[in-house]
Design a protein around this motif. Structure first.
Motif, PDB file in Angstrom:
ATOM      1  N   CYS A  15     -12.111   6.119  -6.223  1.00 32.63           N
ATOM      2  CA  CYS A  15     -13.573   6.085  -6.234  1.00 32.63           C
ATOM      3  C   CYS A  15     -14.056   5.247  -7.413  1.00 32.63           C
ATOM      4  O   CYS A  15     -13.579   5.406  -8.539  1.00 32.63           O
ATOM      5  CB  CYS A  15     -14.107   7.515  -6.340  1.00 32.63           C
ATOM      6  SG  CYS A  15     -15.892   7.619  -6.583  1.00 32.63           S
ATOM      7  N   GLY A  16     -15.005   4.380  -7.171  1.00 27.78           N
ATOM      8  CA  GLY A  16     -15.563   3.545  -8.221  1.00 27.78           C
ATOM      9  C   GLY A  16     -16.477   4.303  -9.151  1.00 27.78           C
ATOM     10  O   GLY A  16     -16.824   3.821 -10.225  1.00 27.78           O
ATOM     11  N   ASN A  17     -16.871   5.495  -8.779  1.00 29.18           N
ATOM     12  CA  ASN A  17     -17.774   6.310  -9.592  1.00 29.18           C
ATOM     13  C   ASN A  17     -17.003   7.147 -10.607  1.00 29.18           C
ATOM     14  O   ASN A  17     -17.263   7.078 -11.801  1.00 29.18           O
ATOM     15  CB  ASN A  17     -18.616   7.199  -8.680  1.00 29.18           C
ATOM     16  CG  ASN A  17     -19.736   7.881  -9.398  1.00 29.18           C
ATOM     17  OD1 ASN A  17     -20.352   7.303 -10.286  1.00 29.18           O
ATOM     18  ND2 ASN A  17     -20.012   9.106  -9.028  1.00 29.18           N
ATOM     19  N   CYS A  18     -16.040   7.935 -10.142  1.00 26.97           N
ATOM     20  CA  CYS A  18     -15.302   8.839 -11.032  1.00 26.97           C
ATOM     21  C   CYS A  18     -13.914   8.326 -11.378  1.00 26.97           C
ATOM     22  O   CYS A  18     -13.313   8.745 -12.364  1.00 26.97           O
ATOM     23  CB  CYS A  18     -15.200  10.233 -10.426  1.00 26.97           C
ATOM     24  SG  CYS A  18     -14.170  10.331  -8.945  1.00 26.97           S
ATOM     25  N   GLY A  19     -13.372   7.424 -10.571  1.00 31.03           N
ATOM     26  CA  GLY A  19     -12.045   6.882 -10.824  1.00 31.03           C
ATOM     27  C   GLY A  19     -10.913   7.819 -10.433  1.00 31.03           C
ATOM     28  O   GLY A  19      -9.753   7.524 -10.668  1.00 31.03           O
ATOM     29  N   GLU A  20     -11.229   8.953  -9.826  1.00 27.73           N
ATOM     30  CA  GLU A  20     -10.212   9.955  -9.495  1.00 27.73           C
ATOM     31  C   GLU A  20     -10.006  10.141  -7.992  1.00 27.73           C
ATOM     32  O   GLU A  20      -8.884  10.223  -7.529  1.00 27.73           O
ATOM     33  CB  GLU A  20     -10.578  11.303 -10.129  1.00 27.73           C
ATOM     34  CG  GLU A  20     -10.618  11.277 -11.643  1.00 27.73           C
ATOM     35  CD  GLU A  20      -9.281  10.949 -12.261  1.00 27.73           C
ATOM     36  OE1 GLU A  20      -8.241  11.401 -11.734  1.00 27.73           O
ATOM     37  OE2 GLU A  20      -9.260  10.217 -13.267  1.00 27.73           O
ATOM     38  N   GLY A  21     -11.087  10.256  -7.244  1.00 28.51           N
ATOM     39  CA  GLY A  21     -10.989  10.548  -5.817  1.00 28.51           C
ATOM     40  C   GLY A  21     -10.454   9.376  -5.016  1.00 28.51           C
ATOM     41  O   GLY A  21     -10.708   8.219  -5.322  1.00 28.51           O
ATOM     42  N   LYS A  22      -9.702   9.686  -3.965  1.00 32.77           N
ATOM     43  CA  LYS A  22      -9.154   8.647  -3.093  1.00 32.77           C
ATOM     44  C   LYS A  22     -10.250   8.080  -2.200  1.00 32.77           C
ATOM     45  O   LYS A  22     -11.100   8.813  -1.702  1.00 32.77           O
ATOM     46  CB  LYS A  22      -8.033   9.211  -2.227  1.00 32.77           C
ATOM     47  CG  LYS A  22      -6.788   9.557  -3.014  1.00 32.77           C
ATOM     48  CD  LYS A  22      -5.691  10.001  -2.070  1.00 32.77           C
ATOM     49  CE  LYS A  22      -4.416  10.241  -2.843  1.00 32.77           C
ATOM     50  NZ  LYS A  22      -3.302  10.579  -1.966  1.00 32.77           N
ATOM     51  N   LEU A  23     -10.200   6.765  -1.994  1.00 31.48           N
ATOM     52  CA  LEU A  23     -11.171   6.113  -1.119  1.00 31.48           C
ATOM     53  C   LEU A  23     -10.875   6.353   0.353  1.00 31.48           C
ATOM     54  O   LEU A  23     -11.778   6.478   1.165  1.00 31.48           O
ATOM     55  CB  LEU A  23     -11.194   4.600  -1.365  1.00 31.48           C
ATOM     56  CG  LEU A  23     -11.831   4.110  -2.658  1.00 31.48           C
ATOM     57  CD1 LEU A  23     -11.676   2.599  -2.770  1.00 31.48           C
ATOM     58  CD2 LEU A  23     -13.280   4.503  -2.722  1.00 31.48           C
ATOM     59  N   CYS A  34     -16.559  11.018  -1.793  1.00 31.18           N
ATOM     60  CA  CYS A  34     -15.443  11.168  -2.736  1.00 31.18           C
ATOM     61  C   CYS A  34     -15.048  12.643  -2.802  1.00 31.18           C
ATOM     62  O   CYS A  34     -15.903  13.501  -2.989  1.00 31.18           O
ATOM     63  CB  CYS A  34     -15.856  10.673  -4.117  1.00 31.18           C
ATOM     64  SG  CYS A  34     -14.600  10.959  -5.379  1.00 31.18           S
ATOM     65  N   PRO A  35     -13.757  12.959  -2.649  1.00 28.25           N
ATOM     66  CA  PRO A  35     -13.327  14.353  -2.703  1.00 28.25           C
ATOM     67  C   PRO A  35     -13.470  14.979  -4.096  1.00 28.25           C
ATOM     68  O   PRO A  35     -13.467  16.191  -4.220  1.00 28.25           O
ATOM     69  CB  PRO A  35     -11.857  14.316  -2.289  1.00 28.25           C
ATOM     70  CG  PRO A  35     -11.471  12.899  -2.173  1.00 28.25           C
ATOM     71  CD  PRO A  35     -12.678  12.050  -2.293  1.00 28.25           C
ATOM     72  N   VAL A  36     -13.651  14.166  -5.144  1.00 31.99           N
ATOM     73  CA  VAL A  36     -13.768  14.701  -6.501  1.00 31.99           C
ATOM     74  C   VAL A  36     -15.226  14.804  -6.950  1.00 31.99           C
ATOM     75  O   VAL A  36     -15.694  15.876  -7.323  1.00 31.99           O
ATOM     76  CB  VAL A  36     -12.942  13.844  -7.499  1.00 31.99           C
ATOM     77  CG1 VAL A  36     -13.154  14.310  -8.924  1.00 31.99           C
ATOM     78  CG2 VAL A  36     -11.468  13.881  -7.130  1.00 31.99           C
ATOM     79  N   CYS A  37     -15.954  13.678  -6.900  1.00 29.69           N
ATOM     80  CA  CYS A  37     -17.330  13.687  -7.417  1.00 29.69           C
ATOM     81  C   CYS A  37     -18.395  13.801  -6.329  1.00 29.69           C
ATOM     82  O   CYS A  37     -19.572  13.981  -6.623  1.00 29.69           O
ATOM     83  CB  CYS A  37     -17.592  12.451  -8.276  1.00 29.69           C
ATOM     84  SG  CYS A  37     -17.676  10.892  -7.360  1.00 29.69           S
ATOM     85  N   GLY A  38     -18.010  13.658  -5.060  1.00 28.82           N
ATOM     86  CA  GLY A  38     -18.954  13.804  -3.956  1.00 28.82           C
ATOM     87  C   GLY A  38     -19.794  12.579  -3.665  1.00 28.82           C
ATOM     88  O   GLY A  38     -20.741  12.660  -2.888  1.00 28.82           O
TER      89      GLY A  38
END
Length: 125
Positions: A15-23, A34-38
Protein backbone atom coordinates in the motif's frame (compact mmCIF):
# COMPACT_ATOMS: atom_id res chain seq x y z
CA UNK A 1 2.03 6.54 7.48
CA UNK A 2 5.01 5.29 5.56
CA UNK A 3 7.81 7.65 4.63
CA UNK A 4 8.68 5.53 1.59
CA UNK A 5 7.69 6.81 -1.81
CA UNK A 6 4.72 5.38 -3.70
CA UNK A 7 7.22 4.04 -6.23
CA UNK A 8 9.18 2.03 -3.66
CA UNK A 9 5.98 0.73 -2.09
CA UNK A 10 4.71 -0.19 -5.57
CA UNK A 11 7.88 -2.15 -6.28
CA UNK A 12 7.31 -4.00 -3.00
CA UNK A 13 3.61 -4.39 -3.99
CA UNK A 14 2.52 -2.73 -0.77
CA UNK A 15 0.00 0.00 0.00
CA UNK A 16 1.30 3.44 -0.90
CA UNK A 17 -0.36 4.91 2.18
CA UNK A 18 0.90 2.72 5.04
CA UNK A 19 3.59 0.68 3.27
CA UNK A 20 2.39 -2.51 4.99
CA UNK A 21 -0.78 -3.85 3.37
CA UNK A 22 -0.64 -5.96 0.22
CA UNK A 23 -1.99 -4.39 -2.96
CA UNK A 24 -3.11 -7.64 -4.58
CA UNK A 25 -5.25 -10.49 -3.33
CA UNK A 26 -3.94 -12.70 -6.15
CA UNK A 27 -1.59 -12.28 -9.12
CA UNK A 28 -3.12 -9.05 -10.52
CA UNK A 29 -6.42 -8.85 -8.61
CA UNK A 30 -6.41 -5.62 -6.65
CA UNK A 31 -7.72 -5.55 -3.08
CA UNK A 32 -10.76 -3.30 -2.65
CA UNK A 33 -9.03 -1.65 0.30
CA UNK A 34 -5.75 -1.95 2.17
CA UNK A 35 -5.97 -4.78 4.72
CA UNK A 36 -3.87 -2.74 7.20
CA UNK A 37 -4.91 0.93 6.95
CA UNK A 38 -8.22 0.54 5.08
CA UNK A 39 -7.32 2.90 2.21
CA UNK A 40 -9.92 2.62 -0.55
CA UNK A 41 -8.29 1.31 -3.72
CA UNK A 42 -11.47 0.58 -5.67
CA UNK A 43 -11.40 3.89 -7.55
CA UNK A 44 -7.93 3.27 -9.01
CA UNK A 45 -7.66 1.88 -12.52
CA UNK A 46 -4.30 1.49 -14.26
CA UNK A 47 -5.95 0.17 -17.45
CA UNK A 48 -3.35 -1.07 -19.97
CA UNK A 49 -0.48 1.13 -18.75
CA UNK A 50 1.49 -1.56 -16.90
CA UNK A 51 1.19 -4.03 -19.79
CA UNK A 52 2.38 -1.40 -22.27
CA UNK A 53 5.40 -0.33 -20.21
CA UNK A 54 6.44 -3.88 -19.34
CA UNK A 55 5.99 -5.14 -22.89
CA UNK A 56 7.87 -2.20 -24.34
CA UNK A 57 10.73 -2.50 -21.85
CA UNK A 58 11.14 -6.26 -22.11
CA UNK A 59 11.07 -6.23 -25.89
CA UNK A 60 13.47 -3.29 -25.98
CA UNK A 61 15.92 -5.42 -24.00
CA UNK A 62 15.42 -8.75 -25.73
CA UNK A 63 14.35 -7.93 -29.31
CA UNK A 64 17.93 -7.39 -30.55
CA UNK A 65 18.74 -10.99 -29.59
CA UNK A 66 15.60 -12.22 -31.33
CA UNK A 67 16.63 -10.35 -34.52
CA UNK A 68 20.28 -11.39 -34.42
CA UNK A 69 19.65 -15.05 -33.67
CA UNK A 70 18.58 -16.04 -37.24
CA UNK A 71 21.79 -14.50 -38.61
CA UNK A 72 24.06 -16.38 -36.22
CA UNK A 73 26.27 -19.16 -37.62
CA UNK A 74 24.79 -21.72 -35.21
CA UNK A 75 23.33 -24.97 -36.56
CA UNK A 76 19.54 -25.21 -36.77
CA UNK A 77 18.86 -27.12 -33.55
CA UNK A 78 20.81 -24.73 -31.27
CA UNK A 79 19.08 -21.79 -33.01
CA UNK A 80 15.69 -23.31 -32.27
CA UNK A 81 16.64 -23.97 -28.64
CA UNK A 82 17.99 -20.42 -28.26
CA UNK A 83 14.79 -19.03 -29.79
CA UNK A 84 12.64 -21.05 -27.38
CA UNK A 85 14.83 -19.88 -24.46
CA UNK A 86 14.50 -16.24 -25.56
CA UNK A 87 10.72 -16.57 -25.91
CA UNK A 88 10.62 -18.08 -22.42
CA UNK A 89 12.71 -15.17 -21.14
CA UNK A 90 10.31 -12.65 -22.72
CA UNK A 91 7.28 -14.36 -21.18
CA UNK A 92 8.90 -14.96 -17.79
CA UNK A 93 10.29 -11.43 -17.45
CA UNK A 94 6.96 -9.94 -18.51
CA UNK A 95 4.99 -12.01 -16.00
CA UNK A 96 7.46 -11.14 -13.23
CA UNK A 97 7.46 -7.38 -13.93
CA UNK A 98 3.73 -6.91 -14.58
CA UNK A 99 2.59 -6.86 -10.91
CA UNK A 100 5.50 -4.56 -10.05
CA UNK A 101 4.57 -2.08 -12.79
CA UNK A 102 0.89 -2.25 -11.85
CA UNK A 103 1.76 -1.62 -8.18
CA UNK A 104 3.90 1.41 -9.03
CA UNK A 105 1.34 2.95 -11.38
CA UNK A 106 -1.50 2.23 -8.95
CA UNK A 107 0.31 3.83 -6.01
CA UNK A 108 1.24 6.88 -8.09
CA UNK A 109 -2.36 7.23 -9.24
CA UNK A 110 -3.68 7.04 -5.67
CA UNK A 111 -0.92 9.29 -4.29
CA UNK A 112 -1.71 12.07 -6.77
CA UNK A 113 -5.51 11.55 -6.68
CA UNK A 114 -5.49 11.01 -10.44
CA UNK A 115 -8.81 10.32 -12.07
CA UNK A 116 -10.29 10.01 -15.51
CA UNK A 117 -10.28 13.21 -17.55
CA UNK A 118 -13.64 14.92 -17.80
CA UNK A 119 -14.16 17.30 -20.69
CA UNK A 120 -17.37 19.30 -20.56
CA UNK A 121 -18.86 20.28 -23.86
CA UNK A 122 -19.55 23.96 -24.10
CA UNK A 123 -22.67 24.91 -26.03
CA UNK A 124 -20.87 27.93 -27.53
CA UNK A 125 -18.37 25.93 -29.59
Amino acid sequence: MSNASPILNGIRQRCGNCGEGKLFSSYLKLNESCPVCGRDMSKADTADGPAFFVGFGVLLLLAPFLFLLPMSPLPLLPKILAFVALCGAVIGLSLWLLPVAKGVLLNLQLHHDAEEANFEKNGDS
